[in-house]
Each structure stands twice: as C-alpha cells, then as structure tokens.
Scaffold this motif. Sequence first.
Motif, PDB file in Angstrom:
ATOM      1  N   ILE A  31      -2.459 -24.188  17.590  1.00 12.35           N
ATOM      2  CA  ILE A  31      -3.600 -24.224  16.668  1.00 12.35           C
ATOM      3  C   ILE A  31      -4.826 -23.580  17.318  1.00 12.35           C
ATOM      4  O   ILE A  31      -5.346 -22.582  16.810  1.00 12.35           O
ATOM      5  CB  ILE A  31      -3.892 -25.661  16.185  1.00 12.35           C
ATOM      6  N   PRO A  32      -5.327 -24.093  18.469  1.00 12.66           N
ATOM      7  CA  PRO A  32      -6.457 -23.401  19.097  1.00 12.66           C
ATOM      8  C   PRO A  32      -6.092 -22.005  19.594  1.00 12.66           C
ATOM      9  O   PRO A  32      -6.938 -21.109  19.621  1.00 12.66           O
ATOM     10  CB  PRO A  32      -6.852 -24.323  20.255  1.00 12.66           C
ATOM     11  N   ASN A  33      -4.829 -21.798  19.958  1.00 14.57           N
ATOM     12  CA  ASN A  33      -4.416 -20.483  20.423  1.00 14.57           C
ATOM     13  C   ASN A  33      -4.551 -19.441  19.309  1.00 14.57           C
ATOM     14  O   ASN A  33      -4.965 -18.304  19.554  1.00 14.57           O
ATOM     15  CB  ASN A  33      -2.962 -20.533  20.918  1.00 14.57           C
ATOM     16  N   THR A  34      -4.214 -19.831  18.087  1.00 14.98           N
ATOM     17  CA  THR A  34      -4.380 -18.935  16.938  1.00 14.98           C
ATOM     18  C   THR A  34      -5.857 -18.613  16.731  1.00 14.98           C
ATOM     19  O   THR A  34      -6.229 -17.448  16.515  1.00 14.98           O
ATOM     20  CB  THR A  34      -3.792 -19.579  15.674  1.00 14.98           C
ATOM     21  N   LEU A  35      -6.690 -19.642  16.786  1.00  9.84           N
ATOM     22  CA  LEU A  35      -8.130 -19.431  16.615  1.00  9.84           C
ATOM     23  C   LEU A  35      -8.694 -18.484  17.664  1.00  9.84           C
ATOM     24  O   LEU A  35      -9.455 -17.557  17.348  1.00  9.84           O
ATOM     25  CB  LEU A  35      -8.858 -20.777  16.684  1.00  9.84           C
ATOM     26  N   ILE A  36      -8.320 -18.700  18.918  1.00  8.78           N
ATOM     27  CA  ILE A  36      -8.831 -17.856  20.001  1.00  8.78           C
ATOM     28  C   ILE A  36      -8.313 -16.436  19.849  1.00  8.78           C
ATOM     29  O   ILE A  36      -9.049 -15.462  20.049  1.00  8.78           O
ATOM     30  CB  ILE A  36      -8.455 -18.442  21.374  1.00  8.78           C
ATOM     31  N   GLY A  37      -7.033 -16.301  19.487  1.00  6.71           N
ATOM     32  CA  GLY A  37      -6.472 -14.974  19.294  1.00  6.71           C
ATOM     33  C   GLY A  37      -7.200 -14.193  18.226  1.00  6.71           C
ATOM     34  O   GLY A  37      -7.505 -13.003  18.393  1.00  6.71           O
ATOM     35  N   LEU A  38      -7.515 -14.845  17.114  1.00  8.35           N
ATOM     36  CA  LEU A  38      -8.232 -14.190  16.025  1.00  8.35           C
ATOM     37  C   LEU A  38      -9.675 -13.868  16.421  1.00  8.35           C
ATOM     38  O   LEU A  38     -10.188 -12.783  16.133  1.00  8.35           O
ATOM     39  CB  LEU A  38      -8.222 -15.082  14.782  1.00  8.35           C
TER      40      LEU A  38
END
Length: 278
Positions: free
Chosen positions: A76-83
Amino acid sequence: MKPSLFRFCFRVLVLVLLTGFGASAQRITERDYQSYFAAYGLQGSFLVLEAGANTYTAYNLPRCRQGFLPASTFKIPNTLIGLETGAVKDTTEVFRWDGVSRKFAQWNQDMTLARALRVSCVPCYQQLARRIGATRYQQWLPRLQFGRMAVTAATVDTFWLAGTSRITQFEQIDFLQRLQRGQLPVSARSMALTKALLVLSRGPGWVLRGKSGWTMQSGHDNGWFVGWVEQGSKTYFFALNAEPANGGPATEKFVLGRRAVTEQILQREFGLLKAEAK
C-alpha cells in the motif's frame, strides 16, 4: 497563581498530553474471538476501529501492540511512493516477468501494477523498490508514518519481508485512516489510484477494501489482513495478524483463513458486509 498550584496544573497538563488527551480519547473494548481463529487452525490477534465513535475492539490486546514485519501490506505505501516519485507512471504500467519460475504461478508472467497488487506479486514490487531506491524511501517513509521501516541500499528490495522493520496493528489502522480520509502527504491522485486497487468486494450499501500479507522465515509463517469497510455512513478499520497454531506449517487454511476470519468477525460481531436493514 501560587507556585504549588502552577506545578500541579503543569503536571496534569503533561499527563494529559502524554496519554493522548485522556483515556476517553481512545476507548478499547476487549473481546474473545479465539473460536474464529481456532476454526482455521490459527492463533493471533484482531483489532477493529469504529471511526466515528473512535472506539477500538481488540482480541489479544497485548499482541495488537506487538510489531511484526509488514509483509505485503507494505504494497500500500509502496504503491503511493512509487506513484509520487514517478518510479511508476500509473497503475496500468506493465512489469516484465524476468523469466524466473517461482512457487506462485500467477507471478510468472508480465502484469500491470494493478494486477501485481491484486495477486501480491513480490518480484514486481521488488522491481519497483529498486527503481525507488533507499534514499527516496528514507525521505518518504517518515512522512507516511507507516510503522518503523528500516531500509538500506542492501535491503531495498527485502526490508518489508525480512529484517528489523516492524508495524503494529494499531499503526496499520492509523495509516489506513489517513489514507481513507485523504490525509497522507501525497497527491489526491496517488491516494485515489491506490484506494481503487484495494477494493476487494462490494455489496448493497457497502464496500470492502483490504490487503493481505505473508512472511516466511526459517519455517515461521506470519500473516496479515488489513483494510476497512465503508457501510452506509460508517467506516470500520481492521487489522488481523495471525500464525498457524502451535508453530505448525502454513496450510491452505492459513492462506484462506486470514480474510475468512476477518469477514466472519465483521459480519457476525459488527453486522457488516451485508445489506443494511430497512
């Protein structure tokens, strides 16, 4: 004001601040949900927050406060950071299979970021992690306040699966609340895209969002299921952490049980995931 009275008031103020503005600010009711876990050969803990009432319900409260590796809940946070960093342009970007055949057959193919999250594709998110890099994680993770992640250049694609990173069930729910409310320090676009990926099921008047997780270290399995339910005007956040009972191996019951136990508790104990009464 007399010095003695001033000192007394000051001590009271400090106590209130340190305890989160008094006990009433965080009401916790303990319940016994052991039978739900036992039906799937599991042991663990369960935490629910009824957001509007600011009321927690906990099973195995000391364990709810214990930190565990986040496993794939970190997607979940990994997706946010990636975006946010541009490491991935959107959720339709395709991650190419590296040709290595892995235990989970659904990982052995090219797939979009959206599908990678749904099937919890670890190699895909490891590709993303290497694009992001340790330096940017070290900048972004404190901003997001997702537990206590420990990342270095050497562990950039494993730190959520092994090592000293830890997050509690209370911390999981705190993070999910800020995501659901749009209060994370990222763009509205990144939060909207991520929340859309977390939708697992819908029914009359309700929607369930969530993410599972599973770490396997030296024969020890630990699993998560975290998320929230929006039903009518109410929102309930949940975090389950579980292991096979008595240190046994992970079976199909463990794989399915994380979500099944959660849904059964939410349905039977909280009246969620069903049509609203007319």
